[in-house]
Design a protein around this motif. Structure first.
Motif, PDB file in Angstrom:
ATOM      1  N   THR A  99      -4.707  67.246  20.789  1.00  0.00           N
ATOM      2  CA  THR A  99      -6.039  67.440  20.865  1.00  0.00           C
ATOM      3  C   THR A  99      -6.265  66.966  22.323  1.00  0.00           C
ATOM      4  OG1 THR A  99      -6.643  67.024  18.873  1.00  0.00           O
ATOM      5  CG2 THR A  99      -8.344  66.658  20.263  1.00  0.00           C
ATOM      6  N   ILE A 100      -7.176  67.814  23.184  1.00  0.00           N
ATOM      7  CA  ILE A 100      -7.535  67.554  24.578  1.00  0.00           C
ATOM      8  C   ILE A 100      -8.681  66.682  24.268  1.00  0.00           C
ATOM      9  CG2 ILE A 100      -8.573  68.367  26.658  1.00  0.00           C
ATOM     10  CD1 ILE A 100      -6.999  71.104  25.912  1.00  0.00           C
ATOM     11  N   LEU A 101      -8.523  65.400  25.118  1.00  0.00           N
ATOM     12  CA  LEU A 101      -9.552  64.227  24.852  1.00  0.00           C
ATOM     13  C   LEU A 101     -10.295  64.241  26.172  1.00  0.00           C
ATOM     14  CD1 LEU A 101      -7.376  61.734  23.005  1.00  0.00           C
ATOM     15  CD2 LEU A 101      -9.173  63.288  22.103  1.00  0.00           C
ATOM     16  N   GLY A 102      -9.642  64.595  27.296  1.00  0.00           N
ATOM     17  CA  GLY A 102     -10.299  64.567  28.589  1.00  0.00           C
ATOM     18  C   GLY A 102     -10.054  65.598  29.582  1.00  0.00           C
ATOM     19  N   VAL A 103     -10.960  66.122  30.418  1.00  0.00           N
ATOM     20  CA  VAL A 103     -10.369  67.002  31.405  1.00  0.00           C
ATOM     21  C   VAL A 103     -11.019  66.736  32.856  1.00  0.00           C
ATOM     22  CG1 VAL A 103     -10.438  69.441  32.268  1.00  0.00           C
ATOM     23  CG2 VAL A 103     -10.280  69.075  29.922  1.00  0.00           C
ATOM     24  N   LYS A 104     -10.447  66.643  33.877  1.00  0.00           N
ATOM     25  CA  LYS A 104     -11.040  66.256  35.283  1.00  0.00           C
ATOM     26  C   LYS A 104     -10.706  67.291  36.211  1.00  0.00           C
ATOM     27  CE  LYS A 104     -12.901  62.304  33.284  1.00  0.00           C
ATOM     28  NZ  LYS A 104     -14.219  62.291  33.244  1.00  0.00           N
ATOM     29  N   LEU A 105     -11.405  67.562  36.965  1.00  0.00           N
ATOM     30  CA  LEU A 105     -11.228  68.451  38.110  1.00  0.00           C
ATOM     31  C   LEU A 105     -11.454  67.867  39.562  1.00  0.00           C
ATOM     32  CD1 LEU A 105     -13.056  71.344  36.675  1.00  0.00           C
ATOM     33  CD2 LEU A 105     -10.714  71.146  36.328  1.00  0.00           C
ATOM     34  N   ASN A 106     -10.882  68.539  40.500  1.00  0.00           N
ATOM     35  CA  ASN A 106     -11.120  68.424  41.859  1.00  0.00           C
ATOM     36  C   ASN A 106     -10.486  69.721  42.444  1.00  0.00           C
ATOM     37  OD1 ASN A 106      -8.496  68.035  42.808  1.00  0.00           O
ATOM     38  ND2 ASN A 106      -8.638  65.798  42.775  1.00  0.00           N
ATOM     39  N   ARG A 107     -10.738  69.936  43.933  1.00  0.00           N
ATOM     40  CA  ARG A 107     -10.167  71.180  44.534  1.00  0.00           C
ATOM     41  C   ARG A 107      -8.653  71.274  44.461  1.00  0.00           C
ATOM     42  NH1 ARG A 107     -14.739  69.377  47.820  1.00  0.00           N
ATOM     43  NH2 ARG A 107     -16.421  70.904  47.450  1.00  0.00           N
ATOM     44  N   ALA A 108      -7.964  70.403  44.406  1.00  0.00           N
ATOM     45  CA  ALA A 108      -6.592  70.323  44.412  1.00  0.00           C
ATOM     46  C   ALA A 108      -5.904  70.331  42.866  1.00  0.00           C
ATOM     47  CB  ALA A 108      -5.883  69.501  45.382  1.00  0.00           C
ATOM     48  N   ARG A 109      -6.510  69.614  42.090  1.00  0.00           N
ATOM     49  CA  ARG A 109      -5.845  69.426  40.753  1.00  0.00           C
ATOM     50  C   ARG A 109      -6.741  69.675  39.586  1.00  0.00           C
ATOM     51  NH1 ARG A 109      -1.971  70.002  43.463  1.00  0.00           N
ATOM     52  NH2 ARG A 109      -0.764  68.549  44.314  1.00  0.00           N
ATOM     53  N   LEU A 110      -6.070  69.808  38.479  1.00  0.00           N
ATOM     54  CA  LEU A 110      -6.833  69.882  37.118  1.00  0.00           C
ATOM     55  C   LEU A 110      -6.085  69.111  36.258  1.00  0.00           C
ATOM     56  CD1 LEU A 110      -8.459  72.771  35.140  1.00  0.00           C
ATOM     57  CD2 LEU A 110      -6.860  71.155  34.180  1.00  0.00           C
ATOM     58  N   VAL A 111      -6.677  67.832  35.574  1.00  0.00           N
ATOM     59  CA  VAL A 111      -5.877  67.077  34.827  1.00  0.00           C
ATOM     60  C   VAL A 111      -6.364  66.970  33.404  1.00  0.00           C
ATOM     61  CG1 VAL A 111      -5.406  64.734  34.477  1.00  0.00           C
ATOM     62  CG2 VAL A 111      -5.526  65.387  36.629  1.00  0.00           C
ATOM     63  N   VAL A 112      -5.660  67.174  32.608  1.00  0.00           N
ATOM     64  CA  VAL A 112      -5.648  67.303  31.063  1.00  0.00           C
ATOM     65  C   VAL A 112      -5.195  66.040  30.294  1.00  0.00           C
ATOM     66  CG1 VAL A 112      -5.589  68.609  28.732  1.00  0.00           C
ATOM     67  CG2 VAL A 112      -5.999  69.802  31.058  1.00  0.00           C
ATOM     68  N   CYS A 113      -6.069  65.334  29.706  1.00  0.00           N
ATOM     69  CA  CYS A 113      -5.629  63.900  29.316  1.00  0.00           C
ATOM     70  C   CYS A 113      -5.523  64.051  27.531  1.00  0.00           C
ATOM     71  CB  CYS A 113      -6.741  62.945  29.458  1.00  0.00           C
ATOM     72  SG  CYS A 113      -6.238  61.085  28.919  1.00  0.00           S
ATOM     73  N   MET A 114      -4.360  63.704  26.991  1.00  0.00           N
ATOM     74  CA  MET A 114      -4.325  63.662  25.407  1.00  0.00           C
ATOM     75  C   MET A 114      -3.961  62.080  25.197  1.00  0.00           C
ATOM     76  SD  MET A 114      -2.333  67.123  25.436  1.00  0.00           S
ATOM     77  CE  MET A 114      -1.644  66.925  26.957  1.00  0.00           C
ATOM     78  N   ILE A 115      -3.955  61.927  23.680  1.00  0.00           N
ATOM     79  CA  ILE A 115      -3.891  60.581  23.268  1.00  0.00           C
ATOM     80  C   ILE A 115      -2.521  59.877  23.931  1.00  0.00           C
ATOM     81  CG2 ILE A 115      -2.570  61.205  21.194  1.00  0.00           C
ATOM     82  CD1 ILE A 115      -4.379  59.239  19.776  1.00  0.00           C
ATOM     83  N   ASP A 116      -1.380  60.306  24.087  1.00  0.00           N
ATOM     84  CA  ASP A 116      -0.270  59.607  24.702  1.00  0.00           C
ATOM     85  C   ASP A 116       0.354  60.528  25.878  1.00  0.00           C
ATOM     86  OD1 ASP A 116       0.897  61.832  23.240  1.00  0.00           O
ATOM     87  OD2 ASP A 116       1.721  60.693  21.913  1.00  0.00           O
ATOM     88  N   SER A 117      -0.380  61.181  26.524  1.00  0.00           N
ATOM     89  CA  SER A 117       0.188  62.213  27.777  1.00  0.00           C
ATOM     90  C   SER A 117      -0.829  62.576  28.639  1.00  0.00           C
ATOM     91  CB  SER A 117       1.152  63.144  27.142  1.00  0.00           C
ATOM     92  OG  SER A 117       0.582  64.033  26.404  1.00  0.00           O
TER      93      SER A 117
END
Length: 437
Positions: A99-117
């Motif tokens: 399950t995706i728990l968090g998503v963060k963006l900037n102009r270079a990267r997109l980060v997807v945070c899950m419970i253990d990765s």
């Protein structure tokens, strides 16, 4: 920028609310879809710029004032969609093994945070550049991503039992430093706009600290409260980096001013100040409390016990505190940058669609396409589409229409974007990045 309220994809009874990176836009997600509101024009009327009613949404992240939006739905919490909302099209989607728990963006990267990765994508083509595996369990999806390309860092909890903060360089894809921020586990994180400072709060919620990302040294320490422990909802710096706002499950929102004060003399034990004199005789615990900064301004919400997110921005030449709550209300307070004190509520808006504002963009919201972009695993084996389970480090395999979509995506990440946008429309492209001394 801050912890969004109600990012739990299993919670369909509340709204997801989140400000974009420069607090010019507000995203509101629910089981009925998502809405985007402009915040940089006026506080008197909340301008709805987009309304999507095709799919429930529990996470909505807009890239500055561009047309790119990352969305996670309540019904498919393992799938991330990246959309061009003004064209009503889907650029790509990824499915993950958890399950995706968090998503963060900037102009270079997109980060997807899950419970253990944590997965780190190149935002221009959505290739997975790196996966941070076996992170400490992170059920809230707590992480922060700097919006500054020069100091482009990711922060996430480094421990389950103590308040360690891991700083990761997402441009060079390597760990930078570990900051021992608190004795109890971390509950909130926020980078300053320049990316050189990070604010932290623990699960205890009584002390807010600001650290230098460069060397991990503590720059500021503020006392949020003493009588009760609270659950911190949100931390955010102002765009000028001169203020820091903190909200919790109480009715009080604190605004701290980030400036050197006489507390510095007390911390040094300077005998020339009366605080320094007292520190010679007071117990360490007492002197520590006295040395901590206090709130410069406070706002009192009409309700308590409701998760929320906060923003500090200038609207109509006035510094404002914005508080968006999971029950669908936006509160706006004026901040006097010189006097501080108690803040009075200036205006409030409902976020549930009860307002009359409409947008010509609504007509295209039902035309979201469902094309999938083929991906190829780093090992060379074809996965088939982004709808497949994401394991390893897939890379893009684009042609035709898919390639055109990614050109749009790359253009939107430019500052300003190149091609495909109306440059006389302030809402069409991300603002210029200005370097400061």
């Amino acid at each position: 920028m801050n912890n969004a309220a109600s990012s739990d994809c299993t919670n369909s009874r509340r709204y997801f609310v989140n400000f974009n990176q420069d607090c010019t836009s507000l995203a509101v997600g629910s089981q009925n879809g998502y809405r985007l509101f402009a915040l940089n024009n006026s506080i008197d009327a909340l301008e709805q710029i987009y309304n999507n009613t095709t799919e429930d949404s529990c996470i909505v992240e807009r890239l500055f004032s561009s047309s790119l939006v990352a969305v996670v739905s309540i019904s498919t919490p393992r799938k991330l969609q990246v959309c061009h909302f003004k064209k009503g099209t889907q650029i790509c989607n990824y499915s993950y093994s958890n399950t995706i728990l968090g998503v963060k963006l900037n102009r270079a990267r997109l980060v997807v945070c899950m419970i253990d990765s944590i997965c780190i994508h190149n935002i221009r083509d959505m290739k997975v550049l790196h996966t941070i595996r076996d992170t400490p369990r992170n059920p809230q999806g707590l992480c922060a991503l700097s919006t500054n390309n020069e100091h482009c860092y990711l922060a996430y909890p480094g421990s389950l039992t103590v308040g360690e903060v891991q700083i990761f360089d997402v441009m060079n894809l390597q760990a930078k430093t570990m900051i021992p921020a608190h004795e109890s586990p971390v509950a909130a994180l926020a980078f300053s706009p320049s990316g050189i400072r990070i604010a932290t709060a623990s699960e205890k919620g009584t002390v807010i600290r600001v650290f230098s990302v460069v060397d991990g040294s503590k720059v500021f320490e503020f006392r949020r409260g003493m009588k009760r422990c609270v659950a911190i909802s949100s931390l955010v710096f102002s765009m000028c980096s001169g203020f820091l706002a903190c909200s919790s499950n109480t009715e009080t929102v604190h605004v701290f001013k980030l400036e050197e004060t006489s507390n510095a003399d007390f911390k040094r034990g300077d005998d020339s100040s009366w605080m320094g004199y007292l520190s010679t005789y007071l117990p360490t615990q007492v002197s520590t409390v006295l040395s901590q900064g206090r709130a410069f301004s406070t706002a009192h919400l009409p309700v308590s016990g409701v998760r929320n997110c906060v923003g500090i921005t200038v609207i109509q030449n006035q510094l404002r505190l914005l508080v968006a709550t999971e029950d669908g209300v936006l509160y706006v307070y004026n901040i006097d940058p010189n006097e501080g004190g108690d803040l009075s509520l200036k205006v409030q808006h409902r976020l549930d669609g009860g307002m009359e504002e409409t947008s010509e963009l609504d007509s295209v919201s039902n035309r979201t396409t469902t094309e999938h972009v083929n991906v190829e695993a780093a090992s060379g084996s074809t996965i088939g589409s982004y709808a497949g389970v994401l394991k390893g480090n897939p890379i893009g395999q684009m042609s035709g229409t898919d390639s055109e979509k990614f050109r749009e995506m790359a253009a939107a990440t430019e500052s300003p974007p190149k091609g495909g946008f109306q440059f006389n429309d302030d809402q069409e492209y991300p603002p210029l990045t200005q370097k400061t001394d």
